[in-house]
Design an enzyme around this catalytic site. Structure first.
Site, PDB file in Angstrom:
ATOM      1  N   LEU A 148     -55.912  39.507   2.502  1.00 55.47           N
ATOM      2  CA  LEU A 148     -54.684  40.891   2.373  1.00 55.47           C
ATOM      3  C   LEU A 148     -53.806  40.740   3.592  1.00 55.47           C
ATOM      4  CD1 LEU A 148     -56.830  43.767   0.589  1.00 55.47           C
ATOM      5  CD2 LEU A 148     -55.331  41.972  -0.565  1.00 55.47           C
ATOM      6  N   ASP A 179     -45.949  34.038   0.410  1.00 56.50           N
ATOM      7  CA  ASP A 179     -46.682  33.105   1.375  1.00 56.50           C
ATOM      8  C   ASP A 179     -46.301  31.580   1.140  1.00 56.50           C
ATOM      9  OD1 ASP A 179     -47.833  32.394   3.673  1.00 56.50           O
ATOM     10  OD2 ASP A 179     -49.843  32.769   3.327  1.00 56.50           O
ATOM     11  N   SER A 184     -44.483  41.108   8.650  1.00 61.61           N
ATOM     12  CA  SER A 184     -45.426  41.800   9.081  1.00 61.61           C
ATOM     13  C   SER A 184     -45.336  42.160  10.754  1.00 61.61           C
ATOM     14  CB  SER A 184     -46.759  41.235   9.002  1.00 61.61           C
ATOM     15  OG  SER A 184     -46.887  40.040   9.735  1.00 61.61           O
ATOM     16  N   GLU A 216     -47.402  41.572  12.875  1.00 55.72           N
ATOM     17  CA  GLU A 216     -47.668  40.092  13.403  1.00 55.72           C
ATOM     18  C   GLU A 216     -46.779  38.926  13.350  1.00 55.72           C
ATOM     19  OE1 GLU A 216     -49.876  41.759  11.119  1.00 55.72           O
ATOM     20  OE2 GLU A 216     -50.842  42.978  12.447  1.00 55.72           O
ATOM     21  N   ASN A 217     -45.761  39.287  12.380  1.00 55.08           N
ATOM     22  CA  ASN A 217     -44.740  38.062  12.369  1.00 55.08           C
ATOM     23  C   ASN A 217     -43.815  37.864  13.714  1.00 55.08           C
ATOM     24  OD1 ASN A 217     -44.341  38.191   8.868  1.00 55.08           O
ATOM     25  ND2 ASN A 217     -45.718  36.956  10.043  1.00 55.08           N
ATOM     26  N   TRP A 218     -43.681  39.021  14.489  1.00 58.40           N
ATOM     27  CA  TRP A 218     -43.031  39.068  16.065  1.00 58.40           C
ATOM     28  C   TRP A 218     -43.727  37.973  16.346  1.00 58.40           C
ATOM     29  CZ3 TRP A 218     -38.784  41.587  15.660  1.00 58.40           C
ATOM     30  CH2 TRP A 218     -38.808  42.796  14.966  1.00 58.40           C
TER      31      TRP A 218
HETATM   32  C1  FPP Z   1     -44.344  33.502   4.696  1.00 59.40           C
HETATM   33  O1  FPP Z   1     -44.228  32.256   4.441  1.00 59.40           O
HETATM   34  C2  FPP Z   1     -42.952  34.236   4.328  1.00 59.40           C
HETATM   35  C3  FPP Z   1     -42.229  35.025   5.277  1.00 59.40           C
HETATM   36  C4  FPP Z   1     -42.973  35.509   6.511  1.00 59.40           C
HETATM   37  C5  FPP Z   1     -40.971  35.734   4.893  1.00 59.40           C
HETATM   38  C6  FPP Z   1     -40.746  36.024   3.626  1.00 59.40           C
HETATM   39  C7  FPP Z   1     -39.160  36.147   3.592  1.00 59.40           C
HETATM   40  C8  FPP Z   1     -38.641  35.764   2.642  1.00 59.40           C
HETATM   41  C9  FPP Z   1     -39.002  35.117   1.469  1.00 59.40           C
HETATM   42  C10 FPP Z   1     -37.101  36.240   2.401  1.00 59.40           C
HETATM   43  C11 FPP Z   1     -37.297  37.681   1.789  1.00 59.40           C
HETATM   44  C12 FPP Z   1     -35.792  38.156   1.846  1.00 59.40           C
HETATM   45  C13 FPP Z   1     -35.527  39.629   1.987  1.00 59.40           C
HETATM   46  C14 FPP Z   1     -34.079  40.058   1.817  1.00 59.40           C
HETATM   47  C15 FPP Z   1     -36.772  40.496   1.721  1.00 59.40           C
HETATM   48  P1  FPP Z   1     -44.634  31.373   5.833  1.00 59.40           P
HETATM   49  O2  FPP Z   1     -43.436  31.093   6.506  1.00 59.40           O
HETATM   50  O3  FPP Z   1     -45.714  32.042   6.391  1.00 59.40           O
HETATM   51  O4  FPP Z   1     -44.923  29.879   5.081  1.00 59.40           O
HETATM   52  P2  FPP Z   1     -46.131  29.242   5.780  1.00 59.40           P
HETATM   53  O5  FPP Z   1     -47.586  29.806   5.841  1.00 59.40           O
HETATM   54  O6  FPP Z   1     -46.157  27.930   4.789  1.00 59.40           O
HETATM   55  O7  FPP Z   1     -45.647  28.569   6.879  1.00 59.40           O
END
Ligand code: FPP
Length: 248
Positions: free
Chosen positions: A197, A22, A67, A69-71
């Site tokens: 979580l 995160d 996740s 929810e990420n959609w």
């Molecule tokens: C959460 O940070 C991160 C994600 C939803 C994406 C995670 C993906 C990667 C690190 C790339 C991984 C690559 C592979 C190939 C598995 P956020 O965007 O929610 O950050 P924020 O809370 O600061 O906005």
């Protein structure tokens, strides 16, 4: 730090570490960069952590990459992430295979772009017999959905007369999960200061030690991982029993 830091006890390392990666967006914002720059740097960090697990003798890791929810994120970011996953698979597969990484994906992969599904299938098939480190990537994963799906599967077996309801037990339910056959994580690490979580591995984390850090994911390097492991090694894992000093 290619070898295990001296202050870590090799015999008490977690055998499976789960990560909630995160803080990519905030990391980018702090630098006046687009969110995508955070995801790119987060990917570099992840690549080194997989290697670090190998270097230090930690045989399994599971990361939450996307996740259910990420959609709900802006389409531009969702498309970027899908392309990023695919590009990383193409670019890193040969090296991961050579290094003995066994790749596995957790989640309902059917809504993912077909080309990504193809790349995932190829990566899992190519690396399935590798034994150096097991690397699970949760994509379109949600733990409640995983549990519902598992119950449906058991209910179907009951309906078809293959299973009696009273024979359903924890081991049988565990076998229906995406993580079937995997050891439960010993340690969960969530970066960026959030302490929840978020529908991640709810069954599997029942006895897992939790470690929350303010460090943003794109900064979570080997030094930060080392700190998390030191904290883990100070814990007294009781699994409901008495503290080790009291039970002696
Ligand atoms: C959460 O940070 C991160 C994600 C939803 C994406 C995670 C993906 C990667 C690190 C790339 C991984 C690559 C592979 C190939 C598995 P956020 O965007 O929610 O950050 P924020 O809370 O600061 O906005």
């Amino acid at each position: 730090m290619k070898t295990l830091p001296l202050d870590l006890d090799r015999d008490r390392l977690p055998q499976h570490v789960a990560f909630i990666m995160d803080g990519n967006g905030r990391w980018a914002k702090q630098r006046g960069l687009p969110r995508m720059a955070g995801h790119r740097q987060g990917t570099r960090i992840l690549k080194d952590l997989v290697r670090c697990c190998q270097d230090w003798g930690i045989p399994a890791l599971t990361v939450y990459a996307f996740s259910t929810e990420n959609w709900q994120r802006p389409l531009k970011e969702v498309s970027f992430l899908m392309k990023l996953f695919e590009r990383v698979l193409h670019k890193e597969l040969a090296e991961m295979h050579q290094e003995g990484v066994c790749l596995n994906f957790l989640g309902d992969l059917s809504p993912l772009p077909e080309t990504l599904q193809g790349a995932i299938h190829q990566a899992c098939e190519t690396t399935q017999h590798n034994q150096a480190v097991k690397f699970n990537v949760a994509v379109n994963y949600g733990s409640r959905h995983e549990l519902v799906r598992s119950c449906q599967s058991l209910a179907q077996q009951v309906q078809q007369g293959q299973l009696a309801p009273e024979d359903i037990n924890e081991a049988l339910l565990q076998q229906q999960l995406y993580t079937a056959g995997d050891r439960d994580p010993d340690l969960l690490i969530r970066t960026s200061g959030e302490q929840r979580l978020s529908n991640y591995l709810l069954w599997q984390l029942a006895y897992t030690e939790l470690y929350f850090t303010d460090c943003l994911w794109p900064d979570f390097d080997r030094t930060a991982f080392h700190q998390a492991l030191l904290s883990f090694q100070q814990r007294d894992r009781r699994f409901g029993k008495l503290p080790t000093v009291m039970s002696a």
